[in-house]
Each structure stands twice: as C-alpha cells, then as structure tokens.
Enzyme design. Structure first.
Site, PDB file in Angstrom:
ATOM      1  N   PHE A 329       0.894  -1.162   0.000  1.00 36.06           N
ATOM      2  CA  PHE A 329       0.000   0.000   0.000  1.00 36.06           C
ATOM      3  C   PHE A 329       0.934   1.215   0.000  1.00 36.06           C
ATOM      4  O   PHE A 329       1.307   1.730   1.058  1.00 36.06           O
ATOM      5  CB  PHE A 329      -0.904  -0.001   1.233  1.00 36.06           C
ATOM      6  CG  PHE A 329      -1.968  -1.065   1.218  1.00 36.06           C
ATOM      7  CD1 PHE A 329      -3.279  -0.759   0.899  1.00 36.06           C
ATOM      8  CD2 PHE A 329      -1.658  -2.386   1.517  1.00 36.06           C
ATOM      9  CE1 PHE A 329      -4.262  -1.739   0.877  1.00 36.06           C
ATOM     10  CE2 PHE A 329      -2.630  -3.372   1.501  1.00 36.06           C
ATOM     11  CZ  PHE A 329      -3.937  -3.051   1.180  1.00 36.06           C
ATOM     12  N   ASP A 330       1.314   1.650  -1.193  1.00 40.81           N
ATOM     13  CA  ASP A 330       2.428   2.584  -1.280  1.00 40.81           C
ATOM     14  C   ASP A 330       2.158   3.931  -0.622  1.00 40.81           C
ATOM     15  O   ASP A 330       3.097   4.603  -0.187  1.00 40.81           O
ATOM     16  CB  ASP A 330       2.834   2.780  -2.733  1.00 40.81           C
ATOM     17  CG  ASP A 330       3.603   1.582  -3.282  1.00 40.81           C
ATOM     18  OD1 ASP A 330       4.053   0.750  -2.473  1.00 40.81           O
ATOM     19  OD2 ASP A 330       3.738   1.462  -4.507  1.00 40.81           O
ATOM     20  N   GLY A 332      -0.158   4.386   2.128  1.00 46.28           N
ATOM     21  CA  GLY A 332      -0.290   4.174   3.563  1.00 46.28           C
ATOM     22  C   GLY A 332       0.936   3.563   4.209  1.00 46.28           C
ATOM     23  O   GLY A 332       1.217   3.813   5.383  1.00 46.28           O
ATOM     24  N   GLY A 337       4.094  11.681  -0.531  1.00 49.21           N
ATOM     25  CA  GLY A 337       4.832  12.913  -0.264  1.00 49.21           C
ATOM     26  C   GLY A 337       6.258  12.639   0.147  1.00 49.21           C
ATOM     27  O   GLY A 337       7.208  13.227  -0.373  1.00 49.21           O
ATOM     28  N   TYR A 414       9.793   0.860  -7.829  1.00 52.54           N
ATOM     29  CA  TYR A 414       8.792   1.382  -8.770  1.00 52.54           C
ATOM     30  C   TYR A 414       8.741   2.899  -8.749  1.00 52.54           C
ATOM     31  O   TYR A 414       8.974   3.532  -7.711  1.00 52.54           O
ATOM     32  CB  TYR A 414       7.400   0.856  -8.404  1.00 52.54           C
ATOM     33  CG  TYR A 414       6.811  -0.085  -9.428  1.00 52.54           C
ATOM     34  CD1 TYR A 414       6.826  -1.459  -9.235  1.00 52.54           C
ATOM     35  CD2 TYR A 414       6.237   0.404 -10.607  1.00 52.54           C
ATOM     36  CE1 TYR A 414       6.287  -2.327 -10.172  1.00 52.54           C
ATOM     37  CE2 TYR A 414       5.694  -0.452 -11.542  1.00 52.54           C
ATOM     38  CZ  TYR A 414       5.724  -1.813 -11.326  1.00 52.54           C
ATOM     39  OH  TYR A 414       5.191  -2.668 -12.259  1.00 52.54           O
ATOM     40  N   ASP A 473     -14.171  14.721  -3.736  1.00 52.74           N
ATOM     41  CA  ASP A 473     -15.095  15.383  -2.805  1.00 52.74           C
ATOM     42  C   ASP A 473     -15.710  16.556  -3.573  1.00 52.74           C
ATOM     43  O   ASP A 473     -15.108  17.613  -3.717  1.00 52.74           O
ATOM     44  CB  ASP A 473     -14.321  15.871  -1.574  1.00 52.74           C
ATOM     45  CG  ASP A 473     -15.233  16.356  -0.462  1.00 52.74           C
ATOM     46  OD1 ASP A 473     -16.407  16.665  -0.741  1.00 52.74           O
ATOM     47  OD2 ASP A 473     -14.772  16.438   0.691  1.00 52.74           O
TER      48      ASP A 473
END
Length: 695
Positions: A329-330, A332, A337, A414, A473
């Site tokens: 889960f790159d 989390g 950032g 990656y 959103d």
C-alpha cells in the site's frame, strides 16, 4: 481500532504564530513546535520516533463557508491551525496519535493506538533495516554458503511485512536480498534486480534485529532447499552508459517565448493558488497523499472541494510463503509525499516550468525541506476541436492546451508519475504512469510458473495488480450533490421502432452509500449532479461525469487478507456520505492492517447520499502480466480517470480558445527542412535567361 486515551498537559511554551490559511501545509516552525508539544508530555530523556507531523485539516462545516467567503472577497471567520501527529516511544511498540491546536497552544487529543495498528516506514528506518539485515550473523553465514566472489556488493530491499494472521502482530519488515554485478560492484546504480538471492531476513522493529531468516522457494512448488553456491548470471543494466544509444534522434525543444499562461500565487509561507484559463485551485502537499487540490473552480463556479489520490494496493500473484503476503500500500505504507522526487528541469518536465516545494517532518520531529516536488507546466495535447465546412473549404481549429500539475514518486523499485491535467473545455484528468523496475525473485533454471514471467536468466517477475483509488469530494455548484448513472438500452421492436434500431438513455439515482460497478454493455456512466441547479438551455441538472478505464478488480478471494485490507479494490465506484477524517480508502493505518477501517466499511452504513454532502471514490488500475520487455526498466504504462462537464455549461466551453494559426505555432514542413529550394537559370533561343524554382 482500539485506543487508550492519555491525559495531556496543557503546553510547553510554543511560539505564537502569525495567521496562516487553514489549508496551508504546516510551516517549518509549526512542525518543530508540534514536536515540542509532544515532548513536553513526557520526561525529558524520553526518545521519540515521529512518523507524521502534518496539517489536521479543518472540519468541512467550518472550512466550506470560509472558502466561499474568501473567493467572493467577503469577511471570513477564524479557523484554528492544527497538527496531526503520529509517533512511537522509541524502541517500543507504543504507537500514538495526537492533535495539537497550534492556535490555542494546547494538545487537543492524545491517545495510544491499540494492537495491529502500525505506522508506515520512513527513509531513515529503511536504511537502518537494510543495515541490520546485512550485518546479522545468521544472514552472513547463509551468504557465505553462496561462495560469491570477493568484493561482491549485497543489497537489501526491505518490504512492509504484510498480513496473513500468522504470528504477525509485531511490526516487521521482510527483506529481499540481491547482489550487484560482481564484475562492476563499484557501480552503485548497477541493476541488482537482475541478481536476486533466495535468502530473506525478517526484522522486528521494536528491538531492531533479525528474528527469522526465510528461504525463498525457487522451483514450481512450495519446497525450499538449503543455501547452495550461487550461479552468477550476466548483468542486465538500464543506465545509459551501458547501452549502445541511438544516434538518429534530433532535438525537440519545447519553447514558450512569452512564458507560461498560468499564474502561481504564494499563499503565505506554504501553499499556492494556481490560476489558468478560467481554472483556479489551491495546492497542498502532505507526506501520505503528496499533492492535494482544494477549492477547484472554473470561471468562478465551484466544482470540487478536495481532490487527491487516496490509496493504492499492489497485490502479487505468488501463493507461496513469504510471497503470499506481498501486497504493498504505497501511500499508507510509505507515502506519496515522503517518497516524492526532486524533479529536474528539462528531464521530468519540459517547457516553461514552475516548481513547488514543500516541508515535511523527519523522524526526529524536525522540518525536512522537500525541494521541487511538484512541477507545473503547459503542454500541447493535439487538436481541441475542429470543423471544416466542406462547402467553403474553411477549417476552424483550435489546439488543446493543457495545464499539468505533476509529482513523481519512487517507492523502492517502482516509479509512479502522478498528474492532475486541466484542459480548456472544463475537464480534469488524473493520470498515472507506472514505470521503474520490476520486483524480482530467483527461479531455478528450466522452471516455468503460471504466476510470473522469466525476464532474465534465473529471474522471475511475478504478475501483480496496481489498484488505485481517486477521492473526489465534489461541490458541483454547491455541496448538495447526488450520484447518478446513465445506461443505454435498446427499445423494443414495435410499431414505434419497427426497424429495431432505436435506443434510449435512462438515469438511475443512487439512494444510499454503497459500492457500484461499471457495465460496459450498457455504457453505464456515473455522474455527480446538483439537482437544484438546472441547465438554462435543456433544463437538465448540472453535472460532471466520471470516465474511468475498465480494470480487473481484486483477484484474491473475499476471505484473503489482500481483499480484507484493500477495501476499495472490489468496486469501480464507492459513494459515501462525507465525514471529517475519512480520507483514505483502505483506512488510516495500512501497515499489516486487518481491514474494517476503510471505504467498504463506511459504505456499509447505508447512509442517504441523495442531495447531500457526499464523497465518491473512483477505482482504476492495471493488471500487470509481466513481460520480458518490462526489464531491466519498464516502459510507462498509462491510465487516466477523467471528470468532464455534463450539461454544466451552455455550450462548448472551449469555443473561445483562439484558433490554431501558423503565425503563432510556427511549424515547419519536414520536406523544406531537409531539402532546400533552388533557383535555376535557363538560357533560351534568343539568349534570354528565364528563372524557375526547383525543389
């Protein structure tokens, strides 16, 4: 998720802060002060490992009217600046979450997180894990059995341990070992993924030591074998000095003699406002999501309150231990950032470039400058629209100029090139380009397996999925929106439709929070509507439609940890009612997670999502059947999601773009570039000279 509340002392005399915008990322001073608030809660010799110090975004009920008043030049209320903090007491499993109110100079909330809740990795920790794995005596003993040439350089790739429910409560790393080409071991850029080893140390992050050495299966079944002398294969390098480069490629320069058409306004010490071709939006940046867009408007009309890449999951296909846990889960587990590249002028971005920099927090609670993590530039994307009147021969044509807001992240092997792309017709694209190097593992000679591809002698690249979740959103002309979908269906053959060619488009309103899928046979198209605002021409509700490419959803079965953890990966669309703090589709903490904290769980509340404040998660992805052409480095795979106006405008919003003209574009004919015109003088019968041109 269980927690333990901890009483908080008021404050440790932090500095007063000048007013900052509620959405501006934390300043360097605010990061330092936030860490001091936490240190002030403990005895002076306590050591901390900070995992996050970032902006705690204001509640939407406060911020939405603030942004609207700000845009219209009206009086705004005050909103407190707050910091969100994750930290460990160093060398323990005591993982905490806190909110510091920087405006009021107090710790607002503070608690210890419960079992099976773990932090992401960080750069310093990854380097430490590499060192621990390679210096362990047990690992050294196994490496000695390989009988490698003297001077061989070994490399450790630490991976988040993953989850399978078997003795995995502790926070751990699974390390995969490689070696550089022994004939070129001094080259730090040598492609070690071409020389994988079958030794895999597991490191515990509480005591920071190797607790187990796994041995990788290298055949076609689950069996493992003792470490044996290593057969060294030839290298497979990707850097240019190892290639016979092409010599027939001529320069292509992107030149904007009058500069770019966008403007970037610094909004205080951190944060920027970008304006371009009727678009305006605010750019933020944080350790987890990387770039975030706020308050996106077109020609003054509100479109999106917040846009970000919410999550991604990369589950691998090999069912054998320890590969069965391989599911990154790159965002989390690492962070878009914190892993962002310092972009290079003329390499990562072309043309007239503006760079945005950021400040994040390091593990010591200190500000860490992140230079040039976002590039902003324009690009030509071909024809925007065109029509030729065949009766007169006149063509009206405009080019499609795009604004690109781009960041590039490297997560171990990656790379992901992530970009928001705006055009002049009121549409936004979110583009992902996947490149970098395949994560590899050893395989015996003569063995072939159906869950991967041999990309180099002795090297297997396992098939895997890349599943992304874009969080949308919306505020389509306001915050009271709904999700609908259109479908095309054939009319029955009858007297009205005697030839059986008619079809109609029907619209369905999604009533409650849920997961939904596309139906390409019916051309199901999702739209976010504001039913209270009608198009003045056709009376239809204003809307933005979602274009997402088809992809194969999570393959792992519903009882697997891959499926439980990646809560977004089983549907093309999720729609939920907005709640503050619910930002991440797989949940706030993904490292060795168990599921139950993400968008699938939120959707199960079955809340009303009609004409209310809702959030849409759009899933898209790649099924990466690995191929030999992906090695030693992978050509970019490109996928895009588009948000396009649907009955939002009264006509084509790009109708006013100036036409494409040679006087401006200054294109040249290839024939004229490479074959110069010539003039010949021909002597006639009477001695006169006639001139003629000849190519």
């Amino acid at each position: 998720m269980s927690t333990e509340q901890i009483s908080s002392a008021p404050t440790v005399g932090a500095a007063k802060h000048a007013p900052l915008h509620p959405l501006s990322p934390l300043t360097a001073a605010e990061i330092s002060d936030s860490a001091e608030f936490i240190r002030g809660l403990y005895p002076s010799k306590t050591e901390f490992l900070f995992k996050a110090i970032t902006l705690e975004e204001p509640e939407k009920a406060q911020l939405a009217p603030y942004l609207d008043a700000e845009y219209h030049g009206q009086r705004k209320g005050r909103i407190d600046r707050k910091a969100f903090i994750n930290y460990y007491i160093r060398n323990t499993d005591k993982f905490h979450e806190a909110i510091v109110n920087l405006t009021q100079e107090r710790v607002e909330s503070h608690f210890r997180l419960g079992p099976n809740v773990h932090s992401p990795g960080d750069g310093e920790e990854i380097i430490l894990i590499e060192k621990i794995a390679l210096e362990d005596e047990g690992v050294k003993a196994e490496i000695a059995k390989l009988q490698l040439p003297e001077g061989t350089i070994l490399i450790s790739d630490p991976w988040i341990y993953g989850s399978d429910g078997v003795d995995d409560d502790k926070r751990m790393f699974q390390c995969f070992l490689y070696m550089r080409d022994p004939k070129n071991s001094s080259d730090a850029d040598s492609n070690h993924y071409a020389l994988p080893l079958a030794i895999s140390p597991v490191v515990d992050t509480e005591d920071y030591k190797v607790i187990r050495i796994d041995f990788l299966p290298t055949g076609a079944d689950h069996s493992i074998k003792p470490t044996q002398p290593y057969k060294i294969q030839p290298p497979n390098e990707y850097t240019p000095e190892h290639q016979e480069l092409r010599t027939d490629l001529k320069p292509l320069n992107v030149v904007q003699p009058e500069g770019a058409s966008f403007s970037v306004t610094k909004a205080g010490e951190t944060g920027e406002i970008i304006e371009w071709q009727k678009w305006s939006f605010r750019v933020g940046f944080n350790a987890r999501e990387g770039m975030v867009l706020y308050d996106v408007r077109y020609d003054g009309r509100s479109l999106f309150y917040r846009l970000s890449l919410s999550d991604m999951s990369i589950p691998y296909a090999d069912p054998r231990h320890p590969f069965h846990k391989k599911a990154a889960f790159d965002l989390g587990d690492a962070g878009a950032g914190i892993m962002a590249n310092n972009l290079k002028l003329g390499c990562d971005c072309l043309g007239s470039i503006h760079y945005l920099s950021a400040v994040l927090a390091n593990p010591h609670g200190e500000p860490m400058p992140m230079d040039n993590v976002i590039c902003v530039h324009e690009q030509d994307a071909g024809i925007g629209w065109k029509h030729t009147n065949y009766r007169t021969g006149r063509a009206a044509v405009v080019r499609n100029r795009e604004l690109v807001v781009q960041s590039i992240i490297t997560v171990s092997n990656y790379e992901y090139i992530l970009a928001f792309i705006f055009n002049q017709a009121g549409a936004i694209e979110y583009e992902v380009r996947a490149t970098g190097i395949l994560s590899t593992q050893p395989i015996d000679e003569g063995v072939d397996v159906p869950w991967g591809t041999i990309v180099h002698p002795g090297v297997l690249a396992t098939h895997h999925q890349h599943i992304f979740s874009l969080r949308v959103d919306p505020m389509i002309d306001g915050h009271s929106n709904r999700l609908v979908y259109d479908e095309a269906h054939a009319m029955p053959r009858d007297d009205f439709n005697p030839h059986g060619v008619g079809y109609t488009v029907t619209e369905t309103v999604v009533q409650e929070s849920c997961g939904l899928d596309t139906n390409y046979d019916a051309n199901r198209t999702f739209k976010i509507q504001n039913a209270a605002v009608k198009n003045p021409i056709n009376g239809k509700p204003v809307a933005y439609k979602i274009h997402a490419p088809p992809f194969q959803k999570m393959i792992a079965d519903k009882d697997s940890f891959h499926h439980k953890r990646a809560e977004f990966a089983d549907h093309n669309i999720y729609v939920v009612k907005h709640r503050d703090g619910e930002l991440y589709a797989a949940g706030k903490y993904t490292n060795q997670s168990r599921g139950g904290e993400g968008v699938r769980s939120w959707a199960d509340r079955r809340e009303n999502v009609v004409d209310t404040d809702l959030v849409v998660y759009v899933q898209f992805g790649l099924q990466h059947f690995t191929r030999i052409e992906d090695f030693p480095v992978m050509p970019c795979e490109i996928i895009k999601v588009a948000l396009k106006p649907a009955n939002f405008f009264e006509r084509n919003p790009a109708i006013d773009v100036p036409p494409s003209e040679q006087a401006v574009n200054r294109s040249t004919l290839v024939a004229e570039q490479h074959q110069q015109p010539a003039v010949e003088g021909v002597v006639g019968k009477k001695g006169e000279v006639c001139c003629s041109s000849k190519l």
